[in-house]
Design an enzyme around this catalytic site. Structure first.
Site, PDB file in Angstrom:
ATOM      1  N   ASN A   1       0.402  -0.925   0.094  1.00 26.00           N
ATOM      2  CA  ASN A   1       0.214  -0.061  -0.209  1.00 26.00           C
ATOM      3  C   ASN A   1       0.719   1.105  -0.352  1.00 26.00           C
ATOM      4  O   ASN A   1       1.544   1.349  -0.431  1.00 26.00           O
ATOM      5  CB  ASN A   1      -1.278  -0.006   1.461  1.00 26.00           C
TER       6      ASN A   1
ATOM      7  N   HIS B   1      -1.396 -10.261  -3.497  1.00 23.34           N
ATOM      8  CA  HIS B   1      -2.411  -9.062  -4.618  1.00 23.34           C
ATOM      9  C   HIS B   1      -2.524  -9.744  -5.296  1.00 23.34           C
ATOM     10  O   HIS B   1      -2.967  -9.738  -6.759  1.00 23.34           O
ATOM     11  CB  HIS B   1      -1.605  -7.734  -5.197  1.00 23.34           C
TER      12      HIS B   1
ATOM     13  N   ASP C   1     -11.150   1.640  -3.341  1.00 19.04           N
ATOM     14  CA  ASP C   1      -9.744   0.950  -3.532  1.00 19.04           C
ATOM     15  C   ASP C   1      -9.454   1.837  -1.185  1.00 19.04           C
ATOM     16  O   ASP C   1      -9.178   3.013  -1.556  1.00 19.04           O
ATOM     17  CB  ASP C   1      -9.066   1.960  -4.575  1.00 19.04           C
TER      18      ASP C   1
ATOM     19  N   GLU D   1      -6.918  -8.038   0.300  1.00 22.27           N
ATOM     20  CA  GLU D   1      -5.266  -7.689  -0.001  1.00 22.27           C
ATOM     21  C   GLU D   1      -5.548  -7.115   2.237  1.00 22.27           C
ATOM     22  O   GLU D   1      -5.705  -6.244   2.807  1.00 22.27           O
ATOM     23  CB  GLU D   1      -4.772  -6.821  -0.542  1.00 22.27           C
TER      24      GLU D   1
ATOM     25  N   HIS E   1       3.353   0.165  -3.065  1.00 23.93           N
ATOM     26  CA  HIS E   1       3.619  -1.141  -2.670  1.00 23.93           C
ATOM     27  C   HIS E   1       5.122  -1.077  -2.618  1.00 23.93           C
ATOM     28  O   HIS E   1       5.590  -2.483  -4.033  1.00 23.93           O
ATOM     29  CB  HIS E   1       2.628  -2.274  -4.423  1.00 23.93           C
TER      30      HIS E   1
END
Length: 295
Positions: A27, A129, A199, A261, A53
């Protein structure tokens, strides 16, 4: 398990993190920097001014070593290993990382991740992911799939998807999936605000290995339960997918899949009120996920 050269190239060259093991920190990290033990660490920004990420070359884009592989029996598995060096993408300290993918029961996939810090304290937040479309490849969007999330709060974000630091109740918002609902049933509440889909990080209720989410596809009859032991889960509806060619030449676009995730909270390294992601030398970070499928 896919360990072919083709699979490796797709993951390394792709921009959507398909099936990747994300790290060193999954993230976003605001402004690509954080302070640890009085020292400021500057990372590589790859999402505007932020780090996403793990940076340009996160763990999904490195070559892992197969440490153990058992193909037969009732619980086949593969264990992969990666050594992340001190200073990689700006993060401090060496880290030894293992991930074990195992068919742990009938219609069940277990993913176990662990990371040991060597020499220096460092943040660690690993994530798996995977993209899911229970209707099967080429079946269209997931807006009709039913989702339940075992989370009564979420972490609101700013325009750059950086958490504000607050924990807000999902009740009365488009983020409320405490009871099963189609993905598309509430997405209009986001679109009207200029947000193009889900998201967002949810605060998973409870602790330990516990239910996180249930997804059902009415057309196929397939269902998936996700259990995990992390404080959060990022619910992502593939808002950024566009023209991605997959199995059988099928093309995936926006809302063509969803991601769940499990993770620590985004930007936790800059938010002391969030659960800490700092791993001290010799200590071990652990993350366990279980996917249970039914028909």
């Amino acid at each position: 398990f896919c360990i072919s050269i083709t699979c490796v190239r797709i993951i390394q060259n792709g921009t959507a993190y398909f099936g990747g093991l994300i790290g060193r920190v999954a993230n976003r990290i605001a402004n690509a920097r954080f302070t640890l033990d009085g020292k400021v660490y500057r990372l590589i920004p790859n999402d505007g001014n932020n780090t996403l990420h793990g940076g340009h070359r996160g763990f999904d884009k490195v070559v892992w070593t197969v440490k153990e592989h058992v193909a037969g029996g009732s619980s086949p598995f593969i264990t992969l290993y990666y050594h992340s060096f001190d200073g990689e993408q700006g993060f401090p300290g060496d880290v030894d990382v293992h991930v074990k993918y195992q068919l742990s029961g009938p219609h069940e996939l277990s993913v176990r991740m662990n990371a040991t810090a060597r020499g220096k304290a460092t943040p660690v937040n690993l994530a798996h992911h995977a993209y899911w479309n229970l209707g099967g490849h080429g079946s269209g969007s997931v807006l009709g799939e039913e989702v339940r999330l075992f989370a009564s709060r979420y972490t609101p974000v700013d325009a750059a998807l950086i958490p504000t630091g607050h924990l807000a109740p999902v009740a009365g918002t488009p983020y409320d999936f405490r009871t099963p609902a189609a993905v598309g049933s509430r997405i209009g509440g986001l679109l009207s605000r200029g947000v193009n889909g889900y998201d967002i990080n949810y605060v998973v209720d409870g602790g330990g290995l516990r239910p996180v989410a249930v997804v059902r596809d009415g057309a196929s009859g397939r269902a998936m339960e996700l259990w995990a032991d992390q404080p959060g889960v990022q619910f992502y509806t593939a808002n950024g997918l566009s023209g991605v060619r997959g199995k059988g030449g099928k093309v995936y676009g926006r809302y063509g899949a969803l991601c769940l995730e499990t993770q620590g909270f985004p930007d936790a390294v800059n938010r002391p009120s969030f659960p800490s992601q700092i791993v001290r030398p010799g200590k071990v970070y652990m993350h366990h996920m279980v996917f249970k499928f039914s028909f």
